[in-house]
Motif scaffolding. Structure first.
Motif, short mmCIF file in Angstrom:
data_model
loop_
_atom_site.label_atom_id
_atom_site.label_comp_id
_atom_site.label_asym_id
_atom_site.label_seq_id
_atom_site.Cartn_x
_atom_site.Cartn_y
_atom_site.Cartn_z
N ASN A 16 -34.40 59.81 118.05
CA ASN A 16 -35.88 59.63 117.85
C ASN A 16 -36.50 60.42 116.70
OD1 ASN A 16 -35.93 57.44 119.93
ND2 ASN A 16 -36.12 59.03 121.12
N ARG A 23 -43.69 55.76 117.22
CA ARG A 23 -42.67 55.04 117.86
C ARG A 23 -43.41 54.00 119.05
NH1 ARG A 23 -40.14 59.75 119.35
NH2 ARG A 23 -40.65 59.53 121.53
N GLU A 24 -44.58 54.53 119.41
CA GLU A 24 -45.24 53.85 120.37
C GLU A 24 -45.89 52.39 120.16
OE1 GLU A 24 -48.39 54.85 123.87
OE2 GLU A 24 -49.21 55.51 121.96
N THR A 27 -42.97 50.19 118.66
CA THR A 27 -42.26 49.38 119.63
C THR A 27 -43.35 48.31 120.14
OG1 THR A 27 -41.20 51.37 120.30
CG2 THR A 27 -41.42 49.58 121.88
N TYR A 30 -43.46 45.67 117.10
CA TYR A 30 -42.38 44.87 116.47
C TYR A 30 -41.16 44.36 117.69
CZ TYR A 30 -43.73 46.08 112.10
OH TYR A 30 -44.48 46.15 110.78
N PHE A 31 -41.28 45.05 118.88
CA PHE A 31 -40.37 44.73 119.93
C PHE A 31 -41.19 43.92 120.85
CE2 PHE A 31 -38.42 48.26 117.54
CZ PHE A 31 -37.24 47.68 117.12
N GLN A 32 -42.16 44.26 121.41
CA GLN A 32 -42.98 43.68 122.38
C GLN A 32 -43.92 42.57 121.66
OE1 GLN A 32 -42.39 44.27 125.42
NE2 GLN A 32 -40.74 45.71 124.80
#
Length: 79
Positions: A16, A23-24, A27, A30-32
């Motif tokens: 990381n 990152r929070e 994430t 883009y991912f949730q």
């Protein structure tokens, strides 16, 4: 007792490269697939703070990938 001049990176340091605050939001966004406003409300932040963290996180990620030589991924990315 002798100490080495340089220590080996810990696993979480190599996996990381981004700071937790970047990152929070990356994430969640883009991912949730959360909106900026959803992230801001969930983290109790101003929406402009979330936008700034997304921009800074993308920039840091791009620099890390360039340094590692993963240029092709960057060219194909719309981040």
């Amino acid at each position: 007792m002798a100490y080495p001049d340089r220590r080996e990176p810990l696993p979480h340091e190599t996996e990381n490269p981004l700071s937790y605050i970047y990152r929070e939001v990356i994430t969640l966004h883009y991912f949730q697939e959360w909106s900026v406003n959803e992230i801001a409300e969930h983290l109790n932040l101003n929406s402009n703070t979330v936008k700034a963290r997304l921009a800074r996180g993308r920039h840091a990620l791009r620099q890390t990938l360039e340094k590692e030589g993963d240029i092709e991924w960057i060219k194909g990315s719309q981040m």
